[in-house]
Design an enzyme around this catalytic site. Structure first.
Site, PDB file in Angstrom:
ATOM      1  N   ASP A  73      -3.058  -2.134   9.311  1.00 24.25           N
ATOM      2  CA  ASP A  73      -3.097  -2.110   7.838  1.00 24.25           C
ATOM      3  C   ASP A  73      -3.622  -3.411   7.231  1.00 24.25           C
ATOM      4  OD1 ASP A  73      -1.898   0.395   7.885  1.00 24.25           O
ATOM      5  OD2 ASP A  73       0.124  -0.391   7.577  1.00 24.25           O
ATOM      6  N   LYS A  81       0.839  -1.215   0.000  1.00 21.72           N
ATOM      7  CA  LYS A  81       0.000   0.000   0.000  1.00 21.72           C
ATOM      8  C   LYS A  81       0.860   1.246   0.000  1.00 21.72           C
ATOM      9  CE  LYS A  81       0.805   1.230   4.489  1.00 21.72           C
ATOM     10  NZ  LYS A  81       1.656   2.347   4.884  1.00 21.72           N
TER      11      LYS A  81
HETATM   12  P1  ATP Z   1       3.911  -0.841   8.207  1.00 22.50           P
HETATM   13  O1  ATP Z   1       3.920   0.231   7.161  1.00 22.50           O
HETATM   14  O2  ATP Z   1       2.651  -1.667   8.265  1.00 22.50           O
HETATM   15  O3  ATP Z   1       4.389  -0.423   9.554  1.00 22.50           O
HETATM   16  P2  ATP Z   1       6.307  -1.774   7.025  1.00 22.50           P
HETATM   17  O4  ATP Z   1       6.029  -1.879   5.569  1.00 22.50           O
HETATM   18  O5  ATP Z   1       7.106  -0.600   7.484  1.00 22.50           O
HETATM   19  O6  ATP Z   1       4.966  -1.905   7.795  1.00 22.50           O
HETATM   20  P3  ATP Z   1       6.779  -4.563   7.234  1.00 22.50           P
HETATM   21  O7  ATP Z   1       7.618  -5.057   6.109  1.00 22.50           O
HETATM   22  O8  ATP Z   1       5.348  -4.854   7.203  1.00 22.50           O
HETATM   23  O9  ATP Z   1       7.070  -3.044   7.473  1.00 22.50           O
HETATM   24  O10 ATP Z   1       7.426  -5.173   8.555  1.00 22.50           O
HETATM   25  C1  ATP Z   1       7.445  -4.569   9.823  1.00 22.50           C
HETATM   26  C2  ATP Z   1       8.119  -5.578  10.781  1.00 22.50           C
HETATM   27  O11 ATP Z   1       7.265  -6.721  10.913  1.00 22.50           O
HETATM   28  C3  ATP Z   1       9.428  -6.136  10.227  1.00 22.50           C
HETATM   29  O12 ATP Z   1      10.509  -5.391  10.687  1.00 22.50           O
HETATM   30  C4  ATP Z   1       9.452  -7.571  10.703  1.00 22.50           C
HETATM   31  O13 ATP Z   1      10.250  -7.719  11.860  1.00 22.50           O
HETATM   32  C5  ATP Z   1       8.012  -7.908  11.100  1.00 22.50           C
HETATM   33  N1  ATP Z   1       7.411  -8.976  10.259  1.00 22.50           N
HETATM   34  C6  ATP Z   1       6.763 -10.040  10.693  1.00 22.50           C
HETATM   35  N2  ATP Z   1       6.329 -10.813   9.682  1.00 22.50           N
HETATM   36  C7  ATP Z   1       6.713 -10.225   8.547  1.00 22.50           C
HETATM   37  C8  ATP Z   1       6.554 -10.537   7.179  1.00 22.50           C
HETATM   38  N3  ATP Z   1       5.901 -11.628   6.770  1.00 22.50           N
HETATM   39  N4  ATP Z   1       7.061  -9.683   6.280  1.00 22.50           N
HETATM   40  C9  ATP Z   1       7.707  -8.563   6.687  1.00 22.50           C
HETATM   41  N5  ATP Z   1       7.911  -8.241   7.976  1.00 22.50           N
HETATM   42  C10 ATP Z   1       7.412  -9.045   8.913  1.00 22.50           C
END
Ligand code: ATP
Length: 301
Positions: free
Chosen positions: A140, A10
């Site tokens: 989200d 997103k």
């Molecule tokens: P958001 O914008 O929802 O905060 P983001 O895009 O910044 O998320 P994500 O890649 O969703 O970050 O990951 C956030 C944290 O979640 C990661 O640092 C990781 O430790 C944990 N995590 C757990 N499962 C997953 C997964 N399947 N993919 C990515 N990260 C994961």
């Protein structure tokens, strides 16, 4: 039976943030758009539970949480508990969404896992229950189920579809080092001690989407976390400048960052902006478009 479910990353076209609530969450008024950078979650029958993750060469495999800590483990447990069954499956996640990049990759995986396991286990969870379980997993996750373009309120988990007949072209510049979402919100609080409890509205942006007005859309993109993200990672403001100089209509930090996204005039323009940013030394520059569908089955055999 094997099911593969695809779920999108997103972008927040508008991320209005209010002062923290009593439960510590920030009230949001956000406009989400699902874009065509997707993770695939594949599940098949098994006597036990196993989870594997594959990443492209530009994602550091060390960033992938250990087995047991992945959001997909939690999604499976919640769905299984809801139906009073045991969580058994062989699961593999093929990641393409940047890790900790502000594009909700973990949330996409959770949404994909809910849809895939619901099918695999034949439990026919109602949409309302699926959205409730999704909201328990993360703010989200309901949007990753819904996809398209949507208004998010509450802490982002209350989603309402927004009609969007446009195809909007985006360039995403991925930062090799992720950022912690809670750290960005904490810094937002430091910078905005007198924030209004009511998050800012998105009237102009919603009008731009409704009328398909690209210039108004560019002018009304907004991310209240951007200042905090710039402070924590000053290089991001240079990335935004470079993308805008390369011909993007507007750049902004995606969610809590550090991925920067740029709205382009057309597919060709997006490719030109991406080529220039790659020439500037950014290793991972993706061209994509939105809106796209939420978590959906792509193959079953
Ligand atoms: P958001 O914008 O929802 O905060 P983001 O895009 O910044 O998320 P994500 O890649 O969703 O970050 O990951 C956030 C944290 O979640 C990661 O640092 C990781 O430790 C944990 N995590 C757990 N499962 C997953 C997964 N399947 N993919 C990515 N990260 C994961």
């Amino acid at each position: 039976m094997t099911y593969t479910v695809r779920a999108p990353a997103k972008i927040n076209l508008h991320l209005g943030v209010g002062a923290p609530r009593e439960d510590g969450f920030h009230p949001l008024l956000t406009v989400y758009q699902a874009v065509g950078i997707c993770d695939d979650v594949t599940v098949s029958r098994s006597a036990g539970w196993s989870l594997g993750v594959t990443v492209p060469d530009w994602i550091d495999p060390d960033l992938v949480p250990d087995p047991g800590d992945n959001i997909v483990d939690r999604a499976a447990r919640l769905l299984a508990d809801h139906h009073g069954i045991e969580a058994t499956a062989e699961v593999s996640i093929a990641k393409s969404i940047p890790m900790a990049g502000g594009m909700a990759g973990g949330s996409a995986d959770a949404a994909a896992a809910l849809v895939a396991l619901d099918r695999l286990w034949g439990v026919e969870t109602s949409d309302d229950d699926l959205l409730r379980i999704a909201a328990e997993l993360g703010s989200d996750v309901p949007f990753a189920l819904l996809g398209g373009t949507a208004l998010g309120t509450g802490r982002g988990e209350l989603v309402e579809r927004v009609r969007d007949d446009g195809t909007w072209w985006w360039v995403a510049v991925v930062d090799p080092e992720g950022m912690s979402t809670p750290a960005v919100y904490r810094h937002f609080d430091e910078l905005n001690p007198d924030a209004d409890p009511e998050p800012p509205r998105a009237d102009d942006l919603l009008e731009a989407i409704d009328t398909g007005d690209l210039d108004l859309l560019a002018a009304s993109l907004r991310n209240d976390l951007q200042e905090a993200a710039f402070d924590l990672r000053p290089s991001l403001s240079d990335v935004i400048d470079r993308g805008e100089r390369a011909g993007a209509l507007r750049g902004l930090v995606s969610g809590s960052g550090p991925t920067c996204v740029f709205l382009a005039e057309s597919a060709d323009s997006a490719r030109e902006v991406a080529a220039q940013l790659t020439g500037d030394g950014h290793d991972v520059v993706l061209v994509t478009h939105g809106p796209v569908a939420g978590a959906h089955v792509v193959t079953y055999v």
